[in-house]
Design a protein around this motif. Structure first.
Motif, short mmCIF file in Angstrom:
data_model
loop_
_atom_site.label_atom_id
_atom_site.label_comp_id
_atom_site.label_asym_id
_atom_site.label_seq_id
_atom_site.Cartn_x
_atom_site.Cartn_y
_atom_site.Cartn_z
N VAL A 134 30.67 38.36 35.34
CA VAL A 134 31.35 37.86 36.55
C VAL A 134 31.23 38.81 37.73
O VAL A 134 31.70 38.48 38.83
N LYS A 135 30.63 39.95 37.55
CA LYS A 135 30.49 40.92 38.65
C LYS A 135 29.76 40.29 39.82
O LYS A 135 28.74 39.63 39.66
N GLY A 136 30.32 40.52 41.00
CA GLY A 136 29.72 39.97 42.22
C GLY A 136 30.16 38.55 42.53
O GLY A 136 29.89 38.04 43.62
N ARG A 137 30.82 37.89 41.57
CA ARG A 137 31.28 36.51 41.79
C ARG A 137 32.80 36.40 41.78
O ARG A 137 33.36 35.57 42.51
N PHE A 138 33.46 37.19 40.96
CA PHE A 138 34.92 37.13 40.82
C PHE A 138 35.54 38.37 41.45
O PHE A 138 34.96 39.47 41.40
N THR A 139 36.74 38.20 41.99
CA THR A 139 37.49 39.32 42.55
C THR A 139 38.94 39.24 42.08
O THR A 139 39.60 38.22 42.28
N ILE A 140 39.41 40.32 41.47
CA ILE A 140 40.81 40.41 41.08
C ILE A 140 41.56 41.20 42.14
O ILE A 140 41.03 42.18 42.70
N SER A 141 42.78 40.76 42.44
CA SER A 141 43.60 41.46 43.42
C SER A 141 45.06 41.29 43.04
O SER A 141 45.40 40.49 42.17
N ARG A 142 45.92 42.05 43.69
CA ARG A 142 47.34 41.97 43.40
C ARG A 142 48.15 42.08 44.67
O ARG A 142 47.73 42.74 45.63
N ASP A 143 49.32 41.43 44.65
CA ASP A 143 50.29 41.52 45.73
C ASP A 143 51.59 42.00 45.10
O ASP A 143 52.32 41.21 44.48
N ASN A 144 51.87 43.28 45.23
CA ASN A 144 53.05 43.84 44.57
C ASN A 144 54.35 43.30 45.16
O ASN A 144 55.37 43.24 44.46
#
Length: 115
Positions: free
Chosen positions: A63-73
């Motif tokens: 999934v590298k380059g296609r998916f992005t994980i992020s967070r909103d604390n």
């Protein structure tokens, strides 16, 4: 009590995008590493992406380059932005964290990539 609630799955055509969300409660979210896993029919559950409290990230090679994980604390929420989706991304996607030595999972959200 730790709860993880996923949302955002659905049916999308190849090349399309989806954003998954996972709302967490019962933990001090800011201090927790969070992960997204997936399980396709007949296959083992696999790690897709993870994000640490420092916001450093890791991704499966597929999934590298296609998916992005992020967070909103501020919202106790972790996201998985999925672009350029492929049929092989079809699976149930699960949110995960660890707390007091135990692994916690959400109920899962189905992602189907098909024309």
């Amino acid at each position: 009590q730790v709860q993880l609630v996923e949302s955002g799955g659905g049916l999308v055509q190849p090349g399309g995008s989806l954003r998954l969300s996972c709302a967490a409660s019962g933990i001090i979210f800011t201090f927790k590493s969070m992960g997204w896993y997936r399980q396709a029919p007949g296959k083992e559950r696999e790690l897709v992406a993870s994000i640490r409290s420092s916001a450093s990230t890791t991704y499966a090679d597929s999934v590298k380059g296609r998916f992005t994980i992020s967070r909103d604390n501020a919202k106790n929420t972790v996201y998985l932005q999925m672009n350029s989706l492929k049929p092989e991304d079809t699976a149930v996607y699960y949110c995960n964290t660890f707390h007091t030595g135990y692994a916690y999972w959400g109920q899962g959200t189905q992602v189907t990539v098909s024309s």
